[in-house]
Scaffold this active site. Structure first.
Site, PDB file in Angstrom:
ATOM      1  N   LYS A 169     -52.291 -59.478   0.254  1.00  0.00           N
ATOM      2  CA  LYS A 169     -51.703 -59.860   1.317  1.00  0.00           C
ATOM      3  C   LYS A 169     -52.079 -59.488   2.496  1.00  0.00           C
ATOM      4  CE  LYS A 169     -47.663 -57.416  -0.088  1.00  0.00           C
ATOM      5  NZ  LYS A 169     -45.765 -57.447   0.069  1.00  0.00           N
ATOM      6  N   THR A 202     -39.287 -60.741  10.380  1.00  0.00           N
ATOM      7  CA  THR A 202     -40.468 -60.187   8.747  1.00  0.00           C
ATOM      8  C   THR A 202     -39.384 -59.202   8.210  1.00  0.00           C
ATOM      9  OG1 THR A 202     -41.844 -58.579  10.083  1.00  0.00           O
ATOM     10  CG2 THR A 202     -42.145 -60.909  10.055  1.00  0.00           C
ATOM     11  N   GLY A 204     -38.199 -57.594   5.149  1.00  0.00           N
ATOM     12  CA  GLY A 204     -38.368 -57.808   3.675  1.00  0.00           C
ATOM     13  C   GLY A 204     -39.004 -59.341   3.390  1.00  0.00           C
ATOM     14  N   THR A 205     -40.352 -59.261   4.033  1.00  0.00           N
ATOM     15  CA  THR A 205     -40.962 -60.116   3.565  1.00  0.00           C
ATOM     16  C   THR A 205     -41.305 -60.399   1.907  1.00  0.00           C
ATOM     17  OG1 THR A 205     -42.319 -59.440   5.159  1.00  0.00           O
ATOM     18  CG2 THR A 205     -42.005 -61.296   5.989  1.00  0.00           C
ATOM     19  N   GLY A 206     -42.004 -58.750   2.318  1.00  0.00           N
ATOM     20  CA  GLY A 206     -42.234 -58.479   1.019  1.00  0.00           C
ATOM     21  C   GLY A 206     -41.801 -57.597  -0.367  1.00  0.00           C
ATOM     22  N   CYS A 207     -40.160 -57.999  -0.478  1.00  0.00           N
ATOM     23  CA  CYS A 207     -38.836 -58.469  -1.241  1.00  0.00           C
ATOM     24  C   CYS A 207     -38.795 -59.196  -1.745  1.00  0.00           C
ATOM     25  CB  CYS A 207     -38.131 -57.452  -0.698  1.00  0.00           C
ATOM     26  SG  CYS A 207     -38.129 -55.821  -0.242  1.00  0.00           S
TER      27      CYS A 207
HETATM   28  N1  LIG Z   1     -45.897 -63.285  10.677  1.00  0.00           N
HETATM   29  C1  LIG Z   1     -46.027 -63.640   9.711  1.00  0.00           C
HETATM   30  N2  LIG Z   1     -46.285 -65.077  10.158  1.00  0.00           N
HETATM   31  C2  LIG Z   1     -46.420 -65.955   7.944  1.00  0.00           C
HETATM   32  N3  LIG Z   1     -46.404 -64.937   6.905  1.00  0.00           N
HETATM   33  C3  LIG Z   1     -46.086 -63.935   6.847  1.00  0.00           C
HETATM   34  C4  LIG Z   1     -46.114 -63.175   8.512  1.00  0.00           C
HETATM   35  N4  LIG Z   1     -45.632 -62.099   8.231  1.00  0.00           N
HETATM   36  C5  LIG Z   1     -46.255 -61.591   6.507  1.00  0.00           C
HETATM   37  N5  LIG Z   1     -46.194 -63.116   6.110  1.00  0.00           N
HETATM   38  C6  LIG Z   1     -45.868 -62.973   4.694  1.00  0.00           C
HETATM   39  O1  LIG Z   1     -45.335 -62.665   4.479  1.00  0.00           O
HETATM   40  C7  LIG Z   1     -45.610 -62.080   2.665  1.00  0.00           C
HETATM   41  C8  LIG Z   1     -45.131 -60.665   3.120  1.00  0.00           C
HETATM   42  O2  LIG Z   1     -46.434 -59.672   3.239  1.00  0.00           O
HETATM   43  P1  LIG Z   1     -46.860 -58.552   3.987  1.00  0.00           P
HETATM   44  O3  LIG Z   1     -45.427 -58.283   5.158  1.00  0.00           O
HETATM   45  O4  LIG Z   1     -47.919 -58.541   3.864  1.00  0.00           O
HETATM   46  O5  LIG Z   1     -45.453 -57.305   2.561  1.00  0.00           O
HETATM   47  P2  LIG Z   1     -44.893 -56.642   3.110  1.00  0.00           P
HETATM   48  O6  LIG Z   1     -43.572 -56.904   3.700  1.00  0.00           O
HETATM   49  O7  LIG Z   1     -44.669 -55.915   1.864  1.00  0.00           O
HETATM   50  O8  LIG Z   1     -45.753 -55.269   3.761  1.00  0.00           O
HETATM   51  C9  LIG Z   1     -47.285 -62.385   3.123  1.00  0.00           C
HETATM   52  O9  LIG Z   1     -47.429 -63.655   2.172  1.00  0.00           O
HETATM   53  C10 LIG Z   1     -47.390 -62.406   3.938  1.00  0.00           C
HETATM   54  O10 LIG Z   1     -48.661 -63.376   4.287  1.00  0.00           O
HETATM   55  C1  LIG Z   2     -33.834 -51.193   0.146  1.00  0.00           C
HETATM   56  C2  LIG Z   2     -35.181 -51.734   0.855  1.00  0.00           C
HETATM   57  N1  LIG Z   2     -36.202 -51.175   0.049  1.00  0.00           N
HETATM   58  C3  LIG Z   2     -38.003 -52.324   0.215  1.00  0.00           C
HETATM   59  C4  LIG Z   2     -37.300 -52.138   1.492  1.00  0.00           C
HETATM   60  C5  LIG Z   2     -39.208 -52.667   2.456  1.00  0.00           C
HETATM   61  O1  LIG Z   2     -38.794 -53.844   3.093  1.00  0.00           O
HETATM   62  P1  LIG Z   2     -40.361 -54.891   3.262  1.00  0.00           P
HETATM   63  O2  LIG Z   2     -39.461 -55.789   2.346  1.00  0.00           O
HETATM   64  O3  LIG Z   2     -40.074 -55.606   4.728  1.00  0.00           O
HETATM   65  O4  LIG Z   2     -41.068 -54.010   3.368  1.00  0.00           O
HETATM   66  C6  LIG Z   2     -36.731 -51.859   2.668  1.00  0.00           C
HETATM   67  N2  LIG Z   2     -36.763 -51.978   3.848  1.00  0.00           N
HETATM   68  N3  LIG Z   2     -35.663 -51.669   1.627  1.00  0.00           N
END
Ligand SMILES: Nc1ncnc2c1ncn2[C@@H]1O[C@H](COP(=O)(O)OP(=O)(O)O)[C@@H](O)[C@H]1O
Ligand SMILES: Cc1ncc(COP(=O)(O)O)c(N)n1
Length: 474
Positions: A169, A202, A204-207
């Site tokens: 990612k 953003t 919770g984007t990963g979840c």
């Molecule tokens: N500002 C943004 N605009 C568009 N897509 C985003 C943005 N931030 C995160 N994403 C997308 O959200 C998803 C989660 O990615 P990321 O943020 O790298 O993971 P995490 O939440 O685990 O840190 C990915 O598909 C990423 O490309």
């Molecule tokens: C209980 C719990 N699980 C996971 C995340 C990670 O969040 P993110 O998706 O932004 O990395 C979080 N903040 N809280």
């Protein structure tokens, strides 16, 4: 499809179990949850973690799987080694695809796992691992990559070391794009990129992405398709995040954007041009074209200007195709350009003594307005849209006015086409999609481009009678 999330609780509802259940439901799955830890958390950060006993995590998992068929598993926060062990042991007893999001830190920077190395026994039991750049580095015992080439290279090594797929990612990298790629030991299997949206919301984007991916895989059985769908959903959910007002830190994404997002902007635009639409209907040119009393000379003047307009319009559509961000829209606008050059202009020529006219000031004004939008895809297609939409709308009434022996009958006939209805619906859909991704200033520029073109449409229809028109849309 029954999708199980094994994760921690986020009381603010944006990440963890709460986000997973929403994302699973929004993607068409039936969500279930085994909780590994409670967090005291809001959009600003995590103030406490209380892990569930490993034995009780096992009890939850075994009780559930004794009864319910599980079509996919998504794993998030695991908090400590004891819970990792409990989940790993249970995974040996089930046969379902597993998406493992190796959650280590929250968006706020707070730690959610005691030790990255503790995850190793679980990696080979997963089908896909979805680390962000920091987590990818930590799993390899290396620094986080700062560029996409290195992310892909690290993902390939992690995939090879644990015999799993890795979803690399790029959300945390700098740059205008957010690429994601599915990587195996052999290299990149599929890559999808989206524009980076300007929002701080953003959390919770990963979840959310990993839950959507697990759900879409359970439905499609194909990881690349699942990723493409999940990534599209993710972008829409991030795009609508600012519509929610949750907390003062990193707010959540809008999980139910596809169901309860803001009212359709296209409907509002259509209302904005209601006075112009009424104005077009009342024009002498349109009234006479419909009843057949229009002088031949005026009709031919209109046709000549329309032919001159369409030549430039085809170039503008080709430019929209060149600017379009993905294949579907590239194809759509290029097809539109081709159809005009092959079909429409042909029809005009059959009605015309060729090479007769020069573009009028009205025609030039319109095409110059279109050209002035041609460095921005969203604005350009917003400017293009009235030519589809107003023609389709007026065309319905003109086609209904046709009668046996109508002097312009074959012309009116061309308006009653289902293909044109379909193309118009697609054009509206493309503008709507671009609008969803645009920031507020760009949305307003899109709206203005649409309004100006609608005014030019009115002036264009009026020109054969040199009727004066007044513009009144703001
Ligand atoms: N500002 C943004 N605009 C568009 N897509 C985003 C943005 N931030 C995160 N994403 C997308 O959200 C998803 C989660 O990615 P990321 O943020 O790298 O993971 P995490 O939440 O685990 O840190 C990915 O598909 C990423 O490309
Ligand atoms: C209980 C719990 N699980 C996971 C995340 C990670 O969040 P993110 O998706 O932004 O990395 C979080 N903040 N809280």
């Amino acid at each position: 499809m029954n999708i199980l999330s094994i994760a921690g609780s986020d009381p603010s509802g944006g990440a963890g179990i709460q986000a997973d259940l929403k994302a699973i439901a929004a993607n068409g799955g039936y969500g279930m949850a085994v909780i590994t830890a409670l967090t005291a958390q809001n959009t600003r950060g995590v103030s406490g973690v209380q892990a569930i006993d490993g034995d009780f995590v096992t009890a939850q998992l075994e009780t559930l799987s004794a009864d319910v068929r599980i079509d996919a598993v998504k794993i998030g926060m695991l908090a400590n080694q004891e819970i990792i062990g409990a989940v790993a042991a249970w995974l040996d007893t089930v046969n379902a695809p597993v998406v493992l999001d190796p959650v280590m830190v929250a968006t706020s920077g707070d730690a959610l796992l005691e030790d990255a190395a503790a995850l190793h026994p679980l990696l080979a039991r997963a089908t896909v691992i979805t680390p962000n750049t920091a987590e990818l580095g930590a799993l390899l015992g290396e620094a986080a990559a700062q560029d996409w080439e290195l992310v892909l290279e690290q993902a390939r090594r992690l995939a090879s070391a644990h015999d799993v797929l890795v979803l690399a990612k790029g959300g945390h990298l700098a740059g205008a794009q957010c690429p994601d790629a599915l990587v195996s030991a052999a290299g990149v299997l599929a890559e999808f990129s989206s524009p980076r949206l300007a929002t701080k919301n953003t959390h919770g984007t990963g979840c959310t992405l990993s839950s959507a991916l697990a759900t879409r895989f359970a439905a499609t059985g194909d990881w690349a398709t699942a990723l493409e769908q999940a990534k599209g959903y993710m972008l829409r959910a991030i795009g609508a995040a600012d519509e929610l007002q949750v907390g003062s830190g990193h707010g959540p994404v809008h999980h139910f954007v596809d169901f309860f997002g803001a009212a359709d902007p296209m409907a509002a635009w259509w209302e904005d041009i209601a006075p112009l639409r009424a104005g077009i209907d009342e024009l002498e040119f349109i009234v006479q074209l419909a009843d057949g009393s229009l002088e031949r000379e005026k009709f031919e003047y209109y046709l000549a200007q329309d032919a001159l307009y369409l030549q430039r319009y085809a170039q503008v559509l080709a430019q929209a195709s060149a600017l379009a961000p993905e294949l579907d829209s590239q194809r759509f606008w290029a097809k539109g350009a081709g159809e005009i050059l092959e079909g429409e202009l042909q029809l005009h020529r059959s009605h015309l003594v060729e090479g007769l006219a020069n573009p009028s000031a009205t025609t030039l004004n319109y095409v110059n307005h279109l050209s002035s939008c041609n460095s921005s895809y969203p604005e350009l297609i917003a400017a293009i849209l009235p030519c589809y939409w107003l023609y389709q709308d007026i065309g319905k009434r003109l086609a209904a006015a046709n009668y046996e022996g109508h002097p312009y009958g074959d012309w009116l006939q061309t308006y009653a086409s289902e293909e044109f209805d379909e193309s118009t619906a697609q054009a509206i859909g493309m503008v709507r999609a671009a609008w969803k991704l645009a920031d507020p200033a760009q949305r307003e520029r899109m709206r203005q481009a649409f309004l100006r073109s609608s005014e030019h449409e009115l002036a264009f229809f009026a020109q054969a009678h040199a009727e004066s028109v007044e513009f009144s849309t703001a």
